[in-house]
Design a protein around this motif. Structure first.
Motif, PDB file in Angstrom:
ATOM      1  N   VAL A 194       0.835  -1.197   0.000  1.00 30.79           N
ATOM      2  CA  VAL A 194       0.000   0.000   0.000  1.00 30.79           C
ATOM      3  C   VAL A 194       0.870   1.248   0.000  1.00 30.79           C
ATOM      4  N   ASN A 195       1.920   1.209   0.802  1.00 33.05           N
ATOM      5  CA  ASN A 195       2.823   2.355   0.924  1.00 33.05           C
ATOM      6  C   ASN A 195       4.198   1.813   1.261  1.00 33.05           C
ATOM      7  N   VAL A 272      -6.834   2.254   2.939  1.00 30.63           N
ATOM      8  CA  VAL A 272      -6.670   1.132   2.011  1.00 30.63           C
ATOM      9  C   VAL A 272      -6.497  -0.175   2.782  1.00 30.63           C
ATOM     10  N   SER A 273      -5.769  -0.121   3.902  1.00 31.24           N
ATOM     11  CA  SER A 273      -5.613  -1.308   4.751  1.00 31.24           C
ATOM     12  C   SER A 273      -6.980  -1.828   5.185  1.00 31.24           C
ATOM     13  N   ASN A 301       0.833  -2.163   4.934  1.00 32.19           N
ATOM     14  CA  ASN A 301       0.905  -3.210   3.917  1.00 32.19           C
ATOM     15  C   ASN A 301       0.359  -4.534   4.431  1.00 32.19           C
ATOM     16  N   PHE A 322      -8.978  -4.352  -6.814  1.00 33.54           N
ATOM     17  CA  PHE A 322      -7.921  -3.343  -6.704  1.00 33.54           C
ATOM     18  C   PHE A 322      -7.215  -3.219  -8.062  1.00 33.54           C
ATOM     19  N   LEU A 355      -4.810   1.944  -5.859  1.00 32.33           N
ATOM     20  CA  LEU A 355      -4.762   2.011  -4.398  1.00 32.33           C
ATOM     21  C   LEU A 355      -3.569   1.211  -3.870  1.00 32.33           C
ATOM     22  N   LEU A 356      -3.170   0.206  -4.643  1.00 32.55           N
ATOM     23  CA  LEU A 356      -1.991  -0.583  -4.287  1.00 32.55           C
ATOM     24  C   LEU A 356      -0.836  -0.224  -5.217  1.00 32.55           C
TER      25      LEU A 356
END
Length: 392
Positions: A194-195, A272-273, A301, A322, A355-356
């Motif tokens: 995710v980040n 997002v998580s 993540n 996603f 988003l991912l």
């Protein structure tokens, strides 16, 4: 002649989380933890070491940046413990204890982003040093633990338990293998990034605050972890995926509840998580069976667990929910098989794109390994790595 060794070590992902220390200096945990060691092919730390009488001083390069050993207590401690082990195993008159050491270490994945980089990094450092000096490996988990707690679990492959122990000096706080990676070869791990930037609150800081302020942490240590540890080890032994999955998700949820119970709170998950968590539960409900489980470390993540037979169908739904504008080769990484075309039996609604950052599929691994013990690789890779150390 200077000794040159290169090794790789894997990431491990905890399903029963370690959070909080009873001794900050020795890095002794408040509770046991259980983890899965991932395959080195997709995510690893690679460390090259030169040690010998011709080296002038100790030095460490991490991802191209010099690190001060004297200012890094944990790094210095690993060097000191290895030298003490040399003295114990090879005798007080061994000259190798006095050799200086140059280290070049690189991660092939983001550092300090909640992807267990410190576990792989310190496990690789200690394992490579042990190989360079021909040391017996039985003491390596306790040395790696004092660099980064969870690093002791990356010394072994497959399923690993880190026992908290009760000894004040930590002699009984070490990692043991529950089962090898070959015990459950069908297990797959999907990493949803995710980040990949550095997290705001480090795990070390988050743990200290939780120990000081979280009432929920005390209950978790006394009641929840002992029961869950016993149950998940049995689930692993029996290859009972549904039980394994339920315990894994419950423990992840409780861990992040403790982060929120900390004052001030440590917030590692983002929107997002939470979307990923909802999707996993919706997917399991739609299939009528627990097919996939999630866990989140101290970051946004997701690490998902699924069995090989269920992977293809789930991946088709995942990339639909996603979506991305990226080419598949950039978005889907690792051991991803061909996805079925246009199979979306459960009709989940697609979310906004990208988003991912990317999705990586991997499997269980067998632990650290030595990939070179000569001065040069045939392709010259090690030579360039060593030259980059020597020039600096």
């Amino acid at each position: 002649m200077d000794k040159v060794v290169t090794c790789v070590a894997p990431v491990n992902i905890a399903v029963i989380k370690y959070w909080g220390k009873r001794d900050e200096h020795l890095i002794l945990p408040l509770n046991d933890s259980v983890s899965l060691t991932l395959d080195c092919d997709q995510m690893h730390t690679k460390t090259s070491i030169i040690a010998g009488p011709l080296i002038n001083e100790d030095s460490v390069w991490l991802n191209g940046q010099i690190m001060s050993i004297e200012r890094n207590e944990r790094l210095k401690k690993c060097f000191d413990l290895i030298r003490n082990l040399i003295k114990i195993q090879k005798g007080k008159n061994s000259q190798e204890e006095k050799w200086k050491i140059k280290v070049c270490s690189e991660n092939n994945f983001p550092t300090a982003a909640g992807l267990a980089s410190s576990a792989a990094g310190y496990a690789c450092l200690v394992y490579t040093l042990a190989n360079a000096f021909g040391l017996v490996n039985k003491d390596l988990p306790s040395i790696a633990r004092q660099g980064s707690g969870s690093a002791c679990r990356s010394i072994y492959g497959g399923f690993v338990q880190w026992t908290a122990g009760v000894d004040d000096q930590g002699y009984d706080s070490t990692a043991v293998q529950i089962a090898a990676d070959t015990h459950w070869p069908e297990m797959r791990i999907i990493i949803l990034v995710v980040n990949d930037s550095k997290k705001k609150t480090s795990s070390t800081v988050g743990m200290k605050q939780a120990v000081k302020t979280s009432e929920l942490l005390k209950y978790r240590i006394q009641k929840c972890v002992p029961e869950r540890t016993k149950e998940i080890i049995q689930a692993i032994t029996d290859k009972n995926f549904e039980k394994f999955a339920e315990i894994t998700m419950r423990d992840s949820n409780q861990f992040h509840a403790i982060c929120l119970d900390t004052y001030p709170p440590c917030v590692y998950l983002n929107q997002v998580s939470h979307e990923i968590i909802s999707f996993v539960h919706d997917y399991n409900e739609a299939t009528g069976q627990v097919k996939v489980a999630y866990t989140f470390d101290a970051g946004p993540n997701a690490f998902l667990f699924i069995q090989q037979n269920d992977l293809s169908l789930f991946m088709s739904e995942l990339v639909n929910v996603f979506p991305t504008v990226q080419p598949n080769s950039s978005y889907l990484r690792g051991i991803v098989s061909t996805l079925p075309n246009n199979i979306k039996p459960y009709g989940f609604k697609s979310k906004e794109k990208d988003l991912l950052k990317y999705i990586m599929v991997t499997k269980l691994g067998s632990g650290p390994k030595c990939v070179d013990d000569h001065l040069l690789n045939s392709d010259g890779t090690l030579k360039s790595r060593i030259e980059s150390i020597e020039k600096n």
